[in-house]
Motif scaffolding. Structure first.
Motif, PDB file in Angstrom:
ATOM      1  N   MET A  13      -3.699   2.445   2.177  1.00  0.00           N
ATOM      2  CA  MET A  13      -3.343   1.831   3.451  1.00  0.00           C
ATOM      3  C   MET A  13      -2.889   0.416   3.126  1.00  0.00           C
ATOM      4  SD  MET A  13      -5.640   1.139   6.899  1.00  0.00           S
ATOM      5  CE  MET A  13      -6.492  -0.371   6.365  1.00  0.00           C
ATOM      6  N   THR A  14      -1.628   0.136   3.408  1.00  0.00           N
ATOM      7  CA  THR A  14      -1.052  -1.175   3.119  1.00  0.00           C
ATOM      8  C   THR A  14      -0.806  -1.895   4.441  1.00  0.00           C
ATOM      9  OG1 THR A  14       0.015  -0.294   1.139  1.00  0.00           O
ATOM     10  CG2 THR A  14       0.870  -2.379   2.015  1.00  0.00           C
ATOM     11  N   ALA A  16     -14.634   3.197  -2.129  1.00  0.00           N
ATOM     12  CA  ALA A  16     -15.406   3.029  -0.894  1.00  0.00           C
ATOM     13  C   ALA A  16     -16.188   1.725  -0.848  1.00  0.00           C
ATOM     14  CB  ALA A  16     -16.347   4.221  -0.703  1.00  0.00           C
ATOM     15  N   GLU A  17     -16.819   1.337  -1.939  1.00  0.00           N
ATOM     16  CA  GLU A  17     -17.633   0.122  -1.934  1.00  0.00           C
ATOM     17  C   GLU A  17     -16.775  -1.125  -1.677  1.00  0.00           C
ATOM     18  OE1 GLU A  17     -20.487  -2.377  -4.963  1.00  0.00           O
ATOM     19  OE2 GLU A  17     -20.437  -0.198  -5.157  1.00  0.00           O
ATOM     20  N   ALA A  18     -15.651  -1.224  -2.362  1.00  0.00           N
ATOM     21  CA  ALA A  18     -14.765  -2.380  -2.176  1.00  0.00           C
ATOM     22  C   ALA A  18     -14.139  -2.381  -0.783  1.00  0.00           C
ATOM     23  CB  ALA A  18     -13.683  -2.398  -3.247  1.00  0.00           C
ATOM     24  N   ILE A  19     -13.738  -1.195  -0.306  1.00  0.00           N
ATOM     25  CA  ILE A  19     -13.146  -1.117   1.034  1.00  0.00           C
ATOM     26  C   ILE A  19     -14.190  -1.468   2.091  1.00  0.00           C
ATOM     27  CG2 ILE A  19     -12.104   0.424   2.749  1.00  0.00           C
ATOM     28  CD1 ILE A  19     -10.777   1.908   0.369  1.00  0.00           C
ATOM     29  N   ARG A  20     -15.421  -1.001   1.917  1.00  0.00           N
ATOM     30  CA  ARG A  20     -16.484  -1.341   2.871  1.00  0.00           C
ATOM     31  C   ARG A  20     -16.699  -2.856   2.911  1.00  0.00           C
ATOM     32  NH1 ARG A  20     -20.691   1.162   5.428  1.00  0.00           N
ATOM     33  NH2 ARG A  20     -20.447   3.080   4.254  1.00  0.00           N
ATOM     34  N   GLY A  21     -16.759  -3.513   1.762  1.00  0.00           N
ATOM     35  CA  GLY A  21     -16.953  -4.956   1.728  1.00  0.00           C
ATOM     36  C   GLY A  21     -15.843  -5.685   2.460  1.00  0.00           C
ATOM     37  N   VAL A  37      -7.189   3.053  -1.690  1.00  0.00           N
ATOM     38  CA  VAL A  37      -6.916   1.617  -1.783  1.00  0.00           C
ATOM     39  C   VAL A  37      -6.535   1.074  -0.415  1.00  0.00           C
ATOM     40  CG1 VAL A  37      -5.368  -0.134  -2.779  1.00  0.00           C
ATOM     41  CG2 VAL A  37      -6.092   1.818  -4.157  1.00  0.00           C
ATOM     42  N   VAL A  38      -7.063  -0.103  -0.095  1.00  0.00           N
ATOM     43  CA  VAL A  38      -6.548  -0.907   1.002  1.00  0.00           C
ATOM     44  C   VAL A  38      -5.841  -2.087   0.363  1.00  0.00           C
ATOM     45  CG1 VAL A  38      -7.135  -2.460   2.907  1.00  0.00           C
ATOM     46  CG2 VAL A  38      -8.279  -0.245   2.706  1.00  0.00           C
ATOM     47  N   ASP A  39      -4.578  -2.273   0.722  1.00  0.00           N
ATOM     48  CA  ASP A  39      -3.790  -3.419   0.269  1.00  0.00           C
ATOM     49  C   ASP A  39      -3.575  -4.290   1.497  1.00  0.00           C
ATOM     50  OD1 ASP A  39      -1.730  -5.221  -0.270  1.00  0.00           O
ATOM     51  OD2 ASP A  39      -0.582  -3.803  -1.463  1.00  0.00           O
ATOM     52  N   ASP A  40      -4.340  -5.353   1.596  1.00  0.00           N
ATOM     53  CA  ASP A  40      -4.292  -6.251   2.744  1.00  0.00           C
ATOM     54  C   ASP A  40      -3.509  -7.492   2.355  1.00  0.00           C
ATOM     55  OD1 ASP A  40      -4.749  -7.653   5.080  1.00  0.00           O
ATOM     56  OD2 ASP A  40      -6.869  -8.022   4.694  1.00  0.00           O
ATOM     57  N   TRP A  41      -2.203  -7.458   2.636  1.00  0.00           N
ATOM     58  CA  TRP A  41      -1.307  -8.569   2.340  1.00  0.00           C
ATOM     59  C   TRP A  41      -1.365  -8.947   0.863  1.00  0.00           C
ATOM     60  CZ3 TRP A  41       1.366 -11.416   6.369  1.00  0.00           C
ATOM     61  CH2 TRP A  41       1.180 -10.885   7.643  1.00  0.00           C
ATOM     62  N   GLY A  42      -1.384  -7.942  -0.015  1.00  0.00           N
ATOM     63  CA  GLY A  42      -1.347  -8.182  -1.457  1.00  0.00           C
ATOM     64  C   GLY A  42      -2.699  -8.202  -2.132  1.00  0.00           C
ATOM     65  N   ARG A  43      -3.772  -8.239  -1.363  1.00  0.00           N
ATOM     66  CA  ARG A  43      -5.117  -8.163  -1.954  1.00  0.00           C
ATOM     67  C   ARG A  43      -5.548  -6.707  -1.922  1.00  0.00           C
ATOM     68  NH1 ARG A  43      -8.968 -10.995   1.390  1.00  0.00           N
ATOM     69  NH2 ARG A  43      -7.672 -10.130   3.031  1.00  0.00           N
ATOM     70  N   GLU A  44      -5.878  -6.142  -3.081  1.00  0.00           N
ATOM     71  CA  GLU A  44      -6.221  -4.723  -3.160  1.00  0.00           C
ATOM     72  C   GLU A  44      -7.718  -4.511  -3.271  1.00  0.00           C
ATOM     73  OE1 GLU A  44      -4.076  -2.421  -6.006  1.00  0.00           O
ATOM     74  OE2 GLU A  44      -2.161  -2.830  -5.042  1.00  0.00           O
ATOM     75  N   LEU A  71     -14.302   5.097   6.138  1.00  0.00           N
ATOM     76  CA  LEU A  71     -14.363   5.324   4.691  1.00  0.00           C
ATOM     77  C   LEU A  71     -14.168   6.797   4.342  1.00  0.00           C
ATOM     78  CD1 LEU A  71     -17.307   2.949   3.768  1.00  0.00           C
ATOM     79  CD2 LEU A  71     -14.863   2.571   3.363  1.00  0.00           C
ATOM     80  N   ALA A  72     -14.670   7.687   5.178  1.00  0.00           N
ATOM     81  CA  ALA A  72     -14.550   9.127   4.923  1.00  0.00           C
ATOM     82  C   ALA A  72     -13.105   9.594   4.986  1.00  0.00           C
ATOM     83  CB  ALA A  72     -15.399   9.909   5.919  1.00  0.00           C
ATOM     84  N   GLY A  73     -12.223   8.786   5.575  1.00  0.00           N
ATOM     85  CA  GLY A  73     -10.820   9.150   5.674  1.00  0.00           C
ATOM     86  C   GLY A  73     -10.004   8.838   4.434  1.00  0.00           C
ATOM     87  N   PHE A  74     -10.627   8.195   3.427  1.00  0.00           N
ATOM     88  CA  PHE A  74      -9.936   7.826   2.190  1.00  0.00           C
ATOM     89  C   PHE A  74     -10.281   8.778   1.048  1.00  0.00           C
ATOM     90  CE2 PHE A  74      -9.792   3.671   4.295  1.00  0.00           C
ATOM     91  CZ  PHE A  74      -8.541   3.206   3.931  1.00  0.00           C
ATOM     92  N   THR A  75      -9.365   8.906   0.098  1.00  0.00           N
ATOM     93  CA  THR A  75      -9.670   9.594  -1.150  1.00  0.00           C
ATOM     94  C   THR A  75     -10.713   8.766  -1.914  1.00  0.00           C
ATOM     95  OG1 THR A  75      -7.889   8.440  -2.313  1.00  0.00           O
ATOM     96  CG2 THR A  75      -7.345  10.600  -1.344  1.00  0.00           C
ATOM     97  N   ALA A  76     -11.348   9.363  -2.915  1.00  0.00           N
ATOM     98  CA  ALA A  76     -12.391   8.666  -3.684  1.00  0.00           C
ATOM     99  C   ALA A  76     -11.859   7.389  -4.331  1.00  0.00           C
ATOM    100  CB  ALA A  76     -12.971   9.596  -4.744  1.00  0.00           C
ATOM    101  N   ASP A  77     -10.593   7.398  -4.728  1.00  0.00           N
ATOM    102  CA  ASP A  77      -9.998   6.210  -5.346  1.00  0.00           C
ATOM    103  C   ASP A  77      -9.031   5.508  -4.396  1.00  0.00           C
ATOM    104  OD1 ASP A  77      -8.046   8.167  -5.371  1.00  0.00           O
ATOM    105  OD2 ASP A  77      -7.351   7.715  -7.386  1.00  0.00           O
TER     106      ASP A  77
END
Length: 107
Positions: A103-104, A44-49, A33-40, A25-31
């Protein structure tokens, strides 16, 4: 020819392989995004989940097979292992300074 892996992408891949969610998580900007096959998943909270359910929480392993650069993006082809999805994937990293802004993940 395989390009060199840039520091922001390497930091995320190393953290994922170490199953270190906080470092990931520390490697991402505050905003970021992970785009996992079209799901964004944004922030940090959403990426952690997402990661807890589908990535680091599944003891992901990423074996880098190829790295290419396209403008300001780094594309990594990796063999994904662990207790979730297994198989080849492409990870595209967009950066903002020393951090990953997006990260897509695609086939």
């Amino acid at each position: 020819m395989t390009a060199e892996l840039d520091a922001p992408a390497k930091r995320l891949l190393d953290a994922a392989n170490a199953n270190d969610t906080d470092a990931f998580l520390a490697g991402f900007t505050a905003d970021g995004v992970v785009d996992d096959w079209g799901r964004e998943f944004r922030g940090a909270e959403a990426i952690r989940g997402w990661s807890d359910r589908e990535f680091i929480g599944k003891q992901v392993s990423l074996a880098v097979e190829e790295v290419t650069r396209a403008g300001d993006e780094t594309v990594v082809t990796a063999a994904v292992g662990g207790n979730g999805f297994n198989g080849p994937s492409h990870f595209t990293f967009s950066t903002d300074g020393d951090l990953v802004s997006r990260m897509t993940i695609r086939a």
